[in-house]
Write an enzyme that holds these catalytic residues in place. Structure first.
Site, PDB file in Angstrom:
ATOM      1  N   HIS A   1       0.987  -1.149  -0.176  1.00 58.52           N
ATOM      2  CA  HIS A   1       0.163   0.113  -0.024  1.00 58.52           C
ATOM      3  C   HIS A   1       0.793   1.383   0.048  1.00 58.52           C
ATOM      4  O   HIS A   1       0.343   2.155  -0.371  1.00 58.52           O
ATOM      5  CB  HIS A   1      -0.926   0.097   1.010  1.00 58.52           C
TER       6      HIS A   1
ATOM      7  N   ASP B   1      -0.807  -7.420   1.348  1.00 58.96           N
ATOM      8  CA  ASP B   1       0.048  -6.082   1.691  1.00 58.96           C
ATOM      9  C   ASP B   1       1.629  -6.241   1.578  1.00 58.96           C
ATOM     10  O   ASP B   1       2.198  -5.914   2.819  1.00 58.96           O
ATOM     11  CB  ASP B   1      -0.979  -5.357   2.675  1.00 58.96           C
TER      12      ASP B   1
ATOM     13  N   GLY C   1       2.921   5.756   9.117  1.00 60.22           N
ATOM     14  CA  GLY C   1       4.194   6.108   8.618  1.00 60.22           C
ATOM     15  C   GLY C   1       5.293   4.888   9.176  1.00 60.22           C
ATOM     16  O   GLY C   1       6.537   4.693   8.901  1.00 60.22           O
TER      17      GLY C   1
ATOM     18  N   SER D   1       4.199   1.624   8.473  1.00 57.87           N
ATOM     19  CA  SER D   1       4.017   0.784   7.373  1.00 57.87           C
ATOM     20  C   SER D   1       5.076   0.307   6.497  1.00 57.87           C
ATOM     21  O   SER D   1       6.097   1.288   6.284  1.00 57.87           O
ATOM     22  CB  SER D   1       2.885   1.349   6.250  1.00 57.87           C
ATOM     23  N   GLY D   2       5.011  -1.122   6.194  1.00 56.23           N
ATOM     24  CA  GLY D   2       6.132  -1.418   5.548  1.00 56.23           C
ATOM     25  C   GLY D   2       7.516  -1.830   6.367  1.00 56.23           C
ATOM     26  O   GLY D   2       7.983  -2.716   6.003  1.00 56.23           O
TER      27      GLY D   2
END
Ligand code: ARG
Length: 855
Positions: free
Chosen positions: A87, A139, A241, A243-244
């Site tokens: 995402h 994701d 922030g 994420s990932g």
């Protein structure tokens, strides 16, 4: 500055470590040579509720940047590969070009590059074909770097789990990132990487939490390939922030990446743990993408047997966390009530909002003379909390930046020197999130706030009930303003409460806080700012806009999700609506909705004349009621009777949502008309009746016949029980009226035609009023019944000048509608009108057949 130097020294002091391990269980499987060491940070060596990471502790953490700004986290899994979340790169269904991205490696704080830190361009971004949106899973993304990363003490890959890898439920793992530290609060400078310990939650345990309605009444279905980590009680989590970024768990001296930060509902909320993309199920997909790239990611075998052990308990029970705030151990106990004692002034009432913070009005501490700052003798301040043996000392005072000029921000936070133990008596009150929507009819209390004085009487915390948002907003808001729908912070909260009846008696200082209850949990919903006079009007500033400030300062206030989402069958409250016209004196003719039990006619008054009869009256201003002269003053009588007025009644009982109010009439005013007996009387009340849902002035119709309005005669059927009834009518065109009554009517008379079957709904001796609901939803008073007639009404419009002169605050709407008065002479009337047989309907029908009608 010193921090950076230290950081640099630590990194420089790091020496390379031996590449292989002593632990045989962790060595690569024989059939698959692993030449990449992974998951081992230097031995020396937010995320919500986290803390600064030590340099070098998470050497695989990378920052993914676009135009030099951090967007997402990622993890180094091989010299040329970074794992992250899909995402971060897919916007509106399309993958963003790899050239827009760069990868920052080996950094701990984002404001300066340290030794070993470097940047790599991105050559390709790979996302699973079946990725569409976060809630549907898959994701994850792989980024191929344009050139391999330089491995060193600050840059090392993490280990990836095989598909068969099982992480133990309840395992303590760590998430890292540069994301927000609270909902809507960015990580402050110097952006030091945050780490937080999170527990892996089993699928069932997590699904159980997400099956219970949370923010916005949402529930969520977890999908395969997702993993939850966090705590039922919330407070520690990843956030925007992050994420990932990786969720890593240590097993036998190596760190394996169990998850990729994907999404959540808010951040750190109760029963809403973070949702991660589980990495293990994507082993095959990852291997496929990196084929031919040497060295690729390392997938060490798990060091212990997945068949047995604590990692897959079957019936994992569902641990729901209950709110930790707003709980009163017994009814009528208020464990968050705090009193701040400042030498030389009255105690200031506030509320405990966390272990160590008290919220109170800033005005308690603002020195009006020395406005530059609060008084300096803070050492002598004391805070009294319930069930605490001794008073608390104050460490710090933080004033809201707008405190001195904005009443809605008259807030200060006081930090206690020592936090209190929340397991026992002092407990914090809950605070609402900005999107909180307190339902109309919520049960509330008005508590002391600031330097208030206890209310007279046994109950110093007045009982109150929240009124509909539309009513509250339109009473105090602007005309035509749109009412904030649920989910948007309201501008005002209106509680209804029993007003202090004894005439003229009210508390000399009336700062109050509004506490509202949801499912047995108390929220601090609003504050009032009245510095003098009675506790009026009934408007409170909502506290919810201050949630972020309070969380920011305290770092641990209890912001609680909405607990009650029952918006009623019609969901009427969710419609967007605008406010009807106001007059220069404010709102009029607002009928509270939805009227749950009984019909509310807040301007309808019972006028009790000398104890022997009851007339209908209409509240036209806070201190004035309009009634029909013939009903109030008996013809021929010369003495002014003893008259009492009751508002907020439905028959003999008070209205469910409102409160009954009574007033004496101190004078009766009549217009001066030569010859004719005046038809309208204005009754002056002994004191004002402040706006409430059961007592609100009506708007007045300036003249003519309101166009497009629906009209009713409002009265009661039985003069003994006086239950209000409304009979639907149409107001006849002036010429029609004139002809029907053969020109014998005095000017300013309106005639009505009852709708089918409505004729005898109201009795007429009480002189009922004629009301219309305009297209813009204001209720207007159009006439009052003439003696003994069901169909004839004295129009209000012609008396506008007299009414406005007598009652300064009368709410006349701007002129509109059809002119009232019939043309001179009656030669336009059809000849047989007078002899029309039967009902007025028949006469009207006859008239309609004649070709004389004109537009
Ligand atoms: N989607 C967020 C991001 O793009 C991550 C949110 C994680 N939220 C949470 N409550 N765990 O950074």
């Amino acid at each position: 500055m010193s921090q950076h130097l230290l950081l640099l020294l630590v990194i420089l002091a790091i020496s390379p470590i031996p590449g292989d391990s002593q632990d045989s269980a962790l060595s690569p499987t024989p059939e698959e040579p692993e030449d990449l060491d992974c998951g081992r940070p230097e031995p020396s060596a937010r995320i919500v509720g986290g803390s600064d990471a030590q340099p070098g502790s998470w050497p695989w953490q990378v920052s993914l940047q676009q135009s030099g700004g951090h967007i997402c986290g990622g993890s180094l899994v091989a010299p040329s590969w970074v794992l992250s979340a899909a995402h971060c790169f897919v916007k509106n269904g399309t993958l963003e070009p790899a050239t827009e991205w760069s990868v920052l490696l080996g950094v701990r704080s984002q404001d300066g590059l340290l030794d070993g830190a470097h940047v790599r361009a991105v050559a390709a971004i790979l996302v699973p074909d079946n990725y569409s949106s976060v809630e549907l899973g898959a994701d994850l993304a792989l980024l191929r770097l344009a050139s391999p990363a330089q491995l060193g003490p600050a840059v090392r890959p993490v280990c990836l789990p095989r598909a068969s890898h099982r992480f133990a439920h309840g395992a303590a793992c760590w998430a890292t990132g540069w994301g927000d530290i609270q909902e809507a609060e960015h990580l402050p400078l110097p952006w030091v990487l945050q780490e937080v310990e999170l527990r892996l939650l089993g699928e069932d345990a997590c699904q159980c939490l997400y099956s219970r309605p949370g923010p916005f009444n949402l529930t969520f279905q977890l999908l395969p390939g997702m993993l939850c980590a966090g705590y039922p009680g919330g407070r520690r989590d990843t956030c925007q922030g992050d994420s990932g970024g990786p969720l890593v768990c240590e097993e036998g001296g190596r760190w394996f990446q169990a998850g990729i930060t994907s999404f959540g509902f808010g951040c750190g909320r109760r029963n809403r743990p973070g949702v991660f993309t589980a990495v293990a199920p994507y082993e095959a997909w990852i291997r496929e993408q990196v084929i031919g790239s040497e060295p690729g990611p390392a997938f060490p075998t798990q060091s212990w047997e997945p068949q047995s052990g604590p990692w897959e308990p079957r019936d994992e029970n569902c641990t729901i966390a209950l709110p930790e705030c707003g709980k009163a151990p017994r009814p009528e106990t208020w464990p968050w009530e705090a009193q701040v004692m400042v030498p030389g002034s009255r105690p200031c009432h506030g509320a405990l909002v966390s272990e160590s913070w008290v919220l109170a009005p800033a005005s308690c501490f603002l020195d009006p003379i020395n406005s530059d700052g609060p008084p300096r003798d803070r050492d002598n301040w004391r805070v009294l909390l319930p069930s605490r043996p001794r008073a608390e000392l104050v460490a710090r005072l933080v004033l809201h930046e707008n405190a001195s000029w904005d009443d809605a921000s008259d807030l200060a936070l006081l930090q206690l020197r020592a936090p209190v133990n929340l397991s026992t008596a002092p407990r914090p009150v809950c605070l609402p999130h900005p999107e909180h929507y307190f339902l109309p009819r919520s049960r509330c209390r008005l508590a002391l706030w600031g330097r208030g004085e206890p209310a007279p009487g046994p109950n110093s915390r007045l009982e109150a009930e929240l009124l509909s948002g539309w009513w509250c907003h339109c009473l105090y808001g602007r005309q035509g303003a749109s009412v904030p729908p649920p989910g948007d912070a309201p501008h005002a909260l209106c509680p209804a409460y029993q007003e202090e009846e004894e005439a003229g008696r009210c508390w000399n200082y009336s700062h109050r806080s509004l506490l509202c209850q949801e499912e047995g949990t108390w929220f601090l919903a609003g504050i009032s700012d009245l510095s003098s006079g009675c506790l009026r009007p009934r408007v409170f500033h909502p506290l919810q806009t201050h949630g972020p400030w309070i969380s920011h300062v305290t770092g641990g206030a209890y912001l609680e999700d909405q607990l009650n989402w029952d918006w009623g069958p019609e969901g009427e409250e969710t419609e967007t609506r605008t406010c009807p016209p106001h007059t220069e004196h404010g709102a009029c003719g607002l009928r509270p909705e939805p009227a749950v039990m009984g019909v509310l006619w807040p301007w309808l008054a019972e006028v009790h004349v000398a104890g022997d009869r009851v007339c209908t009256g209409i509240l036209v201003a806070p201190g004035w009621v309009l009634a029909a002269t013939h009903c109030v003053l008996r013809p021929g009588s010369t003495t002014v009777p003893y008259v009492e007025v009751y508002l907020g009644r439905a028959g003999d009982s008070p209205l469910p949502q409102g409160h009954q109010v009574s007033r004496l009439v101190i004078s009766i005013r009549l217009p001066r008309h030569l010859g004719l007996r005046p038809r309208l009387a204005l009754l002056e009340l002994s004191s004002r009746v402040e706006p409430s849902p059961s007592a609100l002035p009506i708007c007045l119709h300036p003249g003519g016949i309101p166009v497009g309005a629906s009209c009713w005669v409002l009265g009661w059927k039985d003069p003994r029980d006086r239950v209000p009834v409304a009979a639907a009518v149409s107001i006849l065109m002036p010429r029609l009226c004139h002809c029907l009554y053969q020109g014998i009517l005095p000017p300013g008379t309106l005639c009505v035609l009852y709708s089918e079957g409505q004729e005898d709904r109201c009795e007429v001796t009480s002189a009922p009023p004629l009301l219309c609901l305009t297209k813009r939803r204001s209720w207007v008073l159009t006439g009052m019944a003439l003696p003994g007639s069901r169909e004839l009404f004295a129009a209000i419009g012609p008396e506008e000048a007299w009414i406005s002169q007598t009652v300064g605050e009368a709410h006349f709407l701007p002129p509109s509608g059809y002119p009232h008065w019939p043309p001179e002479g009656s030669d336009l009337c059809p000849p047989d009108m007078a002899s029309a047989p039967g009902s007025p309907q028949a006469a009207v029908f006859l008239l309609l057949l004649t070709p004389l009608m004109q537009g």
